[in-house]
Design an enzyme around this catalytic site. Structure first.
Site, mmCIF file in Angstrom:
data_model
loop_
_atom_site.group_PDB
_atom_site.id
_atom_site.type_symbol
_atom_site.label_atom_id
_atom_site.label_comp_id
_atom_site.label_asym_id
_atom_site.label_seq_id
_atom_site.Cartn_x
_atom_site.Cartn_y
_atom_site.Cartn_z
ATOM 1 N N HIS A 74 0.798 -1.229 0.000
ATOM 2 C CA HIS A 74 0.000 0.000 0.000
ATOM 3 C C HIS A 74 0.830 1.279 0.000
ATOM 4 O O HIS A 74 0.326 2.350 -0.316
ATOM 5 C CB HIS A 74 -0.910 0.040 1.233
ATOM 6 C CG HIS A 74 -1.796 -1.155 1.369
ATOM 7 N ND1 HIS A 74 -1.383 -2.316 1.986
ATOM 8 C CD2 HIS A 74 -3.073 -1.369 0.994
ATOM 9 C CE1 HIS A 74 -2.377 -3.194 1.983
ATOM 10 N NE2 HIS A 74 -3.408 -2.657 1.385
ATOM 11 N N CYS A 96 4.184 -1.188 -3.650
ATOM 12 C CA CYS A 96 3.899 -1.534 -5.043
ATOM 13 C C CYS A 96 4.438 -0.437 -5.959
ATOM 14 O O CYS A 96 4.230 0.754 -5.694
ATOM 15 C CB CYS A 96 2.385 -1.669 -5.228
ATOM 16 S SG CYS A 96 1.881 -1.876 -6.945
ATOM 17 N N HIS A 128 -7.810 4.395 4.549
ATOM 18 C CA HIS A 128 -7.194 3.238 3.898
ATOM 19 C C HIS A 128 -5.687 3.467 3.827
ATOM 20 O O HIS A 128 -5.227 4.599 3.623
ATOM 21 C CB HIS A 128 -7.781 3.066 2.494
ATOM 22 C CG HIS A 128 -7.330 1.823 1.795
ATOM 23 N ND1 HIS A 128 -6.106 1.730 1.162
ATOM 24 C CD2 HIS A 128 -7.934 0.617 1.617
ATOM 25 C CE1 HIS A 128 -5.984 0.524 0.627
ATOM 26 N NE2 HIS A 128 -7.065 -0.167 0.897
ATOM 27 N N GLU A 130 -3.362 2.920 1.627
ATOM 28 C CA GLU A 130 -2.837 3.581 0.424
ATOM 29 C C GLU A 130 -3.184 5.065 0.429
ATOM 30 O O GLU A 130 -2.359 5.914 0.060
ATOM 31 C CB GLU A 130 -3.391 2.924 -0.843
ATOM 32 C CG GLU A 130 -2.820 3.555 -2.111
ATOM 33 C CD GLU A 130 -3.474 3.058 -3.383
ATOM 34 O OE1 GLU A 130 -3.587 3.847 -4.334
ATOM 35 O OE2 GLU A 130 -3.881 1.872 -3.435
ATOM 36 N N THR A 166 -5.554 3.368 -6.248
ATOM 37 C CA THR A 166 -5.312 2.457 -7.373
ATOM 38 C C THR A 166 -6.297 1.294 -7.455
ATOM 39 O O THR A 166 -6.472 0.705 -8.516
ATOM 40 C CB THR A 166 -3.881 1.880 -7.314
ATOM 41 O OG1 THR A 166 -3.725 1.146 -6.096
ATOM 42 C CG2 THR A 166 -2.841 2.984 -7.401
ATOM 43 N N CYS A 203 -5.140 1.059 -11.048
ATOM 44 C CA CYS A 203 -4.274 0.009 -11.582
ATOM 45 C C CYS A 203 -5.072 -0.860 -12.545
ATOM 46 O O CYS A 203 -6.129 -1.390 -12.184
ATOM 47 C CB CYS A 203 -3.724 -0.835 -10.435
ATOM 48 S SG CYS A 203 -2.775 -2.264 -10.979
ATOM 49 N N SER A 231 -11.318 -6.432 3.147
ATOM 50 C CA SER A 231 -10.835 -6.008 1.835
ATOM 51 C C SER A 231 -11.880 -5.184 1.090
ATOM 52 O O SER A 231 -12.939 -5.685 0.709
ATOM 53 C CB SER A 231 -10.451 -7.233 1.000
ATOM 54 O OG SER A 231 -10.192 -6.862 -0.336
ATOM 55 N N ASN A 233 -11.436 -4.002 -1.869
ATOM 56 C CA ASN A 233 -11.409 -4.563 -3.220
ATOM 57 C C ASN A 233 -12.288 -5.804 -3.300
ATOM 58 O O ASN A 233 -13.021 -6.005 -4.271
ATOM 59 C CB ASN A 233 -9.960 -4.899 -3.598
ATOM 60 C CG ASN A 233 -9.848 -5.679 -4.893
ATOM 61 O OD1 ASN A 233 -9.600 -6.877 -4.881
ATOM 62 N ND2 ASN A 233 -10.047 -5.015 -6.018
#
Length: 298
Positions: A74, A96, A128, A130, A166, A203, A231, A233
């Site tokens: 992150h 990343c 979060h 990130e 992302t 991303c 999560s 995501n």
């Protein structure tokens, strides 16, 4: 019952890279700290904890010295690197590359917006990991938005540069960007046009999962979506499956599977988030196949 694992599911490159770095480092070191859960999946966190990975928070980081700390995919804000230097902490940086590039873009844009009395807006989840890293590039001045109601926090009389976390939805980003444009026009109807720059920084390895999962969900009678409950995501991608196939079920591991979900001739698809390890999906597949072999009432 036929069970198939989605070949496109599982770790994205950034998460896979971070876990590999952690495992390699733990082979050489007797102790390795990780700043936050390395991945939003409790099963994988447990596996790595048993190998010696110690999860800490930012408060604990301030107390450490003369040790090794892993930075997960992150990314982290500049303050973390400053603390590491002050406390003689060796950072194992598994940020990343996509996130690092975005941090640089946000910092460059922020410097420009400061000169132009503008503002950085980030489409993402406040708090979060990130997003914390991204807002850190702006001295915490960035405006974080996720819902339409958050758009009230933006000053539409000033230039705006928009970026995205992302891992957010591409569709959600463009919908929100469109709403910002509408508000800019409404707020400046009698004035000169205010500068607005929208950067789709999602991303593509993540965003491409959506059409792939839509297809996979249509091809199977039942979808078993495997993901950690934390999560974001995972929640978003599960919704993609559910929109295409109403017989989609969200589980964290095989113990949550209900035999009543299945019929004997069902084609069952197993898939997951970018934070779901392939070994866990294979474990779920094996469990489903053993249910059939044991002639449970499916």
């Amino acid at each position: 019952m036929q069970v198939t694992i989605d070949k496109n599911s599982g770790y994205c490159f950034g998460v896979e890279f971070a876990i590999k770095m952690a495992e390699d480092e733990m082979e050489q070191s007797d102790k390795l700290y990780c700043l936050g859960d390395i991945v939003h999946n409790d099963m994988e966190v447990k596996r790595l904890r048993e190998k010696g990975l110690i999860v800490i928070d930012r408060e604990k980081l301030q107390e450490l010295s003369d040790c090794k700390v892993l930075i997960r995919a992150h990314g982290e804000p500049p303050e973390t690197y400053k603390t590491a230097i002050e406390n003689n902490i060796e950072l194992i940086d598994a940020s990343c590359p996509v996130v690092l590039k975005l941090q640089h873009r946000v910092k460059t844009a922020f410097d420009k917006m400061e000169r132009e009395n503008g503002q950085i807006v980030i489409y993402g989840k406040k708090g979060h990991a990130e997003v914390i890293g991204l807002t850190g590039q702006t001295l915490e001045k960035a405006v974080v938005v996720m819902e339409e109601s958050d758009l009230d926090k933006i000053d539409y009389q000033k230039p705006i540069t928009l970026f995205s976390q992302t891992t957010k939805s591409t569709k959600g980003f463009y919908e929100l960007s469109g709403k910002i444009e509408e508000r800019l026009k409404e707020s400046n109807a009698d004035l000169e046009e205010v500068s607005y720059n929208a950067n789709d920084s999602i991303c593509r390895q993540v965003s491409n999962r959506e059409p792939q999962l839509q297809k996979f969900s249509k091809e199977n009678d039942v979808i078993i979506f495997v993901s950690g409950k934390k999560s974001s995501n995972g929640k978003a991608l599960y919704q993609v499956c559910l929109n295409e196939n109403k017989r989609s079920y969200f589980i964290e591991n095989e113990t949550e599977i209900d035999p009543d979900w299945f019929l004997p001739d069902d084609n069952v698809g197993v898939c997951g988030a970018t934070s779901t390890p392939m070994w866990l999906m294979e474990q779920v597949k094996s469990h489903l196949e053993s249910m059939e072999k044991n002639a449970l009432p499916i």
